[in-house]
Write a protein that holds these residues in place. Sequence first.
Motif, PDB file in Angstrom:
ATOM      1  N   ASP A  78       0.835  -1.206   0.000  1.00 35.33           N
ATOM      2  CA  ASP A  78       0.000   0.000   0.000  1.00 35.33           C
ATOM      3  C   ASP A  78       0.872   1.260   0.000  1.00 35.33           C
ATOM      4  OD1 ASP A  78       1.038  -0.147   2.480  1.00 35.33           O
ATOM      5  OD2 ASP A  78      -0.863   0.057   3.569  1.00 35.33           O
ATOM      6  N   VAL A  79       2.030   1.140  -0.625  1.00 34.34           N
ATOM      7  CA  VAL A  79       2.989   2.238  -0.711  1.00 34.34           C
ATOM      8  C   VAL A  79       2.405   3.438  -1.470  1.00 34.34           C
ATOM      9  CG1 VAL A  79       4.019   1.396  -2.862  1.00 34.34           C
ATOM     10  CG2 VAL A  79       5.453   2.584  -1.234  1.00 34.34           C
ATOM     11  N   LYS A  80       2.901   4.644  -1.175  1.00 35.12           N
ATOM     12  CA  LYS A  80       2.437   5.857  -1.873  1.00 35.12           C
ATOM     13  C   LYS A  80       3.375   6.167  -3.043  1.00 35.12           C
ATOM     14  CE  LYS A  80      -0.624   7.387   1.336  1.00 35.12           C
ATOM     15  NZ  LYS A  80      -0.857   5.983   1.703  1.00 35.12           N
ATOM     16  N   TYR A  81       2.801   6.695  -4.130  1.00 29.57           N
ATOM     17  CA  TYR A  81       3.612   7.023  -5.313  1.00 29.57           C
ATOM     18  C   TYR A  81       4.753   7.979  -4.939  1.00 29.57           C
ATOM     19  CZ  TYR A  81       5.026   9.190  -9.691  1.00 29.57           C
ATOM     20  OH  TYR A  81       5.782   9.690 -10.716  1.00 29.57           O
ATOM     21  N   GLU A  82       4.430   9.003  -4.128  1.00 27.35           N
ATOM     22  CA  GLU A  82       5.441  10.009  -3.760  1.00 27.35           C
ATOM     23  C   GLU A  82       6.628   9.376  -3.025  1.00 27.35           C
ATOM     24  OE1 GLU A  82       2.192  10.626  -3.522  1.00 27.35           O
ATOM     25  OE2 GLU A  82       2.235  12.046  -5.213  1.00 27.35           O
ATOM     26  N   GLU A  83       6.312   8.370  -2.183  1.00 24.97           N
ATOM     27  CA  GLU A  83       7.397   7.679  -1.458  1.00 24.97           C
ATOM     28  C   GLU A  83       8.312   6.954  -2.447  1.00 24.97           C
ATOM     29  OE1 GLU A  83       6.066   4.768   1.458  1.00 24.97           O
ATOM     30  OE2 GLU A  83       4.529   6.186   2.086  1.00 24.97           O
ATOM     31  N   VAL A  84       7.669   6.280  -3.414  1.00 28.02           N
ATOM     32  CA  VAL A  84       8.438   5.508  -4.400  1.00 28.02           C
ATOM     33  C   VAL A  84       9.337   6.463  -5.188  1.00 28.02           C
ATOM     34  CG1 VAL A  84       8.274   4.045  -6.462  1.00 28.02           C
ATOM     35  CG2 VAL A  84       6.649   3.750  -4.602  1.00 28.02           C
ATOM     36  N   LEU A  85       8.762   7.592  -5.604  1.00 31.46           N
ATOM     37  CA  LEU A  85       9.524   8.569  -6.390  1.00 31.46           C
ATOM     38  C   LEU A  85      10.698   9.108  -5.576  1.00 31.46           C
ATOM     39  CD1 LEU A  85       9.772  10.336  -8.980  1.00 31.46           C
ATOM     40  CD2 LEU A  85       8.284  11.999  -7.875  1.00 31.46           C
ATOM     41  N   SER A  86      10.462   9.491  -4.315  1.00 32.17           N
ATOM     42  CA  SER A  86      11.556  10.108  -3.557  1.00 32.17           C
ATOM     43  C   SER A  86      12.646   9.083  -3.235  1.00 32.17           C
ATOM     44  CB  SER A  86      11.051  10.840  -2.315  1.00 32.17           C
ATOM     45  OG  SER A  86      10.528   9.909  -1.423  1.00 32.17           O
ATOM     46  N   GLU A  87      12.252   7.818  -2.988  1.00 31.15           N
ATOM     47  CA  GLU A  87      13.280   6.807  -2.717  1.00 31.15           C
ATOM     48  C   GLU A  87      14.146   6.570  -3.955  1.00 31.15           C
ATOM     49  OE1 GLU A  87      13.470   2.268  -1.346  1.00 31.15           O
ATOM     50  OE2 GLU A  87      14.066   3.071  -3.281  1.00 31.15           O
ATOM     51  N   LEU A  88      13.465   6.564  -5.098  1.00 30.29           N
ATOM     52  CA  LEU A  88      14.175   6.336  -6.368  1.00 30.29           C
ATOM     53  C   LEU A  88      15.163   7.474  -6.671  1.00 30.29           C
ATOM     54  CD1 LEU A  88      12.606   4.434  -9.023  1.00 30.29           C
ATOM     55  CD2 LEU A  88      13.134   6.675  -9.868  1.00 30.29           C
ATOM     56  N   VAL A  89      14.707   8.709  -6.456  1.00 29.19           N
ATOM     57  CA  VAL A  89      15.560   9.877  -6.721  1.00 29.19           C
ATOM     58  C   VAL A  89      16.761   9.859  -5.776  1.00 29.19           C
ATOM     59  CG1 VAL A  89      15.644  12.409  -6.563  1.00 29.19           C
ATOM     60  CG2 VAL A  89      13.684  11.286  -7.638  1.00 29.19           C
ATOM     61  N   GLU A  90      16.512   9.520  -4.510  1.00 33.36           N
ATOM     62  CA  GLU A  90      17.591   9.494  -3.516  1.00 33.36           C
ATOM     63  C   GLU A  90      18.610   8.399  -3.854  1.00 33.36           C
ATOM     64  OE1 GLU A  90      19.037  11.086  -1.409  1.00 33.36           O
ATOM     65  OE2 GLU A  90      20.210   9.533  -0.417  1.00 33.36           O
ATOM     66  N   ARG A  91      18.123   7.236  -4.269  1.00 33.85           N
ATOM     67  CA  ARG A  91      19.035   6.130  -4.576  1.00 33.85           C
ATOM     68  C   ARG A  91      19.852   6.439  -5.841  1.00 33.85           C
ATOM     69  NH1 ARG A  91      18.453   0.352  -5.573  1.00 33.85           N
ATOM     70  NH2 ARG A  91      16.267   0.546  -6.134  1.00 33.85           N
ATOM     71  N   ASP A  92      19.210   7.063  -6.843  1.00 34.25           N
ATOM     72  CA  ASP A  92      19.956   7.464  -8.057  1.00 34.25           C
ATOM     73  C   ASP A  92      21.069   8.429  -7.696  1.00 34.25           C
ATOM     74  OD1 ASP A  92      18.195   6.106  -9.640  1.00 34.25           O
ATOM     75  OD2 ASP A  92      17.178   7.892 -10.418  1.00 34.25           O
ATOM     76  N   ARG A  93      20.717   9.380  -6.798  1.00 34.61           N
ATOM     77  CA  ARG A  93      21.700  10.389  -6.416  1.00 34.61           C
ATOM     78  C   ARG A  93      22.887   9.700  -5.745  1.00 34.61           C
ATOM     79  NH1 ARG A  93      23.827  12.301  -2.651  1.00 34.61           N
ATOM     80  NH2 ARG A  93      22.574  11.163  -1.145  1.00 34.61           N
ATOM     81  N   ALA A  94      22.575   8.795  -4.784  1.00 35.61           N
ATOM     82  CA  ALA A  94      23.652   8.099  -4.063  1.00 35.61           C
ATOM     83  C   ALA A  94      24.484   7.242  -5.020  1.00 35.61           C
ATOM     84  CB  ALA A  94      23.060   7.246  -2.944  1.00 35.61           C
ATOM     85  N   ASP A  95      23.828   6.491  -5.908  1.00 29.60           N
ATOM     86  CA  ASP A  95      24.547   5.570  -6.798  1.00 29.60           C
ATOM     87  C   ASP A  95      25.395   6.327  -7.826  1.00 29.60           C
ATOM     88  OD1 ASP A  95      23.350   3.473  -5.442  1.00 29.60           O
ATOM     89  OD2 ASP A  95      21.798   3.118  -6.960  1.00 29.60           O
ATOM     90  N   SER A  96      24.928   7.531  -8.232  1.00 32.75           N
ATOM     91  CA  SER A  96      25.648   8.281  -9.272  1.00 32.75           C
ATOM     92  C   SER A  96      26.756   9.152  -8.696  1.00 32.75           C
ATOM     93  CB  SER A  96      24.695   9.205 -10.043  1.00 32.75           C
ATOM     94  OG  SER A  96      23.555   8.520 -10.438  1.00 32.75           O
ATOM     95  N   SER A  97      26.651   9.498  -7.399  1.00 25.55           N
ATOM     96  CA  SER A  97      27.618  10.463  -6.872  1.00 25.55           C
ATOM     97  C   SER A  97      28.703   9.818  -6.015  1.00 25.55           C
ATOM     98  CB  SER A  97      26.885  11.546  -6.063  1.00 25.55           C
ATOM     99  OG  SER A  97      26.246  10.935  -4.964  1.00 25.55           O
ATOM    100  N   ARG A  98      28.649   8.480  -5.836  1.00 23.82           N
ATOM    101  CA  ARG A  98      29.680   7.855  -5.001  1.00 23.82           C
ATOM    102  C   ARG A  98      31.031   7.903  -5.713  1.00 23.82           C
ATOM    103  NH1 ARG A  98      26.814   2.206  -6.130  1.00 23.82           N
ATOM    104  NH2 ARG A  98      27.830   1.724  -8.093  1.00 23.82           N
ATOM    105  N   ASP A  99      32.110   7.764  -4.899  1.00 26.05           N
ATOM    106  CA  ASP A  99      33.457   7.856  -5.475  1.00 26.05           C
ATOM    107  C   ASP A  99      33.831   6.611  -6.265  1.00 26.05           C
ATOM    108  OD1 ASP A  99      33.735  10.288  -4.305  1.00 26.05           O
ATOM    109  OD2 ASP A  99      34.679   9.508  -2.482  1.00 26.05           O
ATOM    110  N   VAL A 100      33.460   5.431  -5.724  1.00 26.51           N
ATOM    111  CA  VAL A 100      33.870   4.189  -6.399  1.00 26.51           C
ATOM    112  C   VAL A 100      32.793   3.706  -7.364  1.00 26.51           C
ATOM    113  CG1 VAL A 100      35.630   2.994  -5.041  1.00 26.51           C
ATOM    114  CG2 VAL A 100      33.282   3.089  -4.191  1.00 26.51           C
ATOM    115  N   ALA A 101      33.222   3.449  -8.583  1.00 27.11           N
ATOM    116  CA  ALA A 101      32.343   2.867  -9.610  1.00 27.11           C
ATOM    117  C   ALA A 101      30.948   3.506  -9.629  1.00 27.11           C
ATOM    118  CB  ALA A 101      32.243   1.354  -9.416  1.00 27.11           C
TER     119      ALA A 101
END
Length: 232
Positions: free
Chosen positions: A169-192
């Motif tokens: 019963d997740v909310k769309y906004e939650e899914v969107l913000s988690e996705l944006v946060e994870r993209d940011r973390a995965d793209s901005s890390r130093d290694v790979a």
Amino acid sequence: MKKIAVAIDGPGGAGKSTISKEIAKRLGIIYVDTGALYRTVGYYAREHGLSVNDAKVSDKITPMLDGINIEIKYVDGAQHVILNGEDLGDKIRQPDISMYASACSSVGNVRAFLLETQKKLARENSVIMDGRDIGTVILPDADVKIFLTASEQARANRRYKELVAKGSDVKYEEVLSELVERDRADSSRDVAPLKPADDAHLFDNSDYDFEQSVEYIIKVITEKTGVTEIEK
Ligand code: DC
């Protein structure tokens, strides 16, 4: 059939795994889900008390690696990850495991720990392997490299529908913000970090449905390697 390696990288929710799985089936090759390896490390870390917001994730996870043994098995073409003898099944798909996986994946020692397992699979089999650094780090000589992406809205929408279909019963906004946060973390890390390889084929599938995406990528693979579908 000659041995081939196909690398599929891109952010979460672009459909990498469902599309890659179907392509593997049609080409008669193995699908390797590398995210499952990071999820397994994340799962172990959660079970052993790591906090995902810990500023010292790196210091805490590194000594834990000594207690982790990961094996990958294929049963009827489906990948199973075995952690210290236990087949984890869908346990690594729990929503909070995504953030644990992302946090652990920013640690160089974790990436080094999982490197050989991934390379070995590609040495021994024809593979389509998906992840974040497959074309850049794991298989720099892959025959085909695809960077698969879609707009944030398209990706969040797909993930939201997937979760609702599973009864969440997740909310769309939650899914969107988690996705944006994870993209940011995965793209901005130093290694790979998540980024397209210089020689990757960029494919934005926002306006493509599943079948169109599968056919598009198979066409690229066939053009580059000569390998064609064995079943549909
Ligand atoms: O693809 P996924 O959502 O199952 O991946 C979970 C996390 O693991 C993702 O946030 C980033 C990390 N990951 C990675 O850093 N490198 C890979 N090759 C695959 C996944």
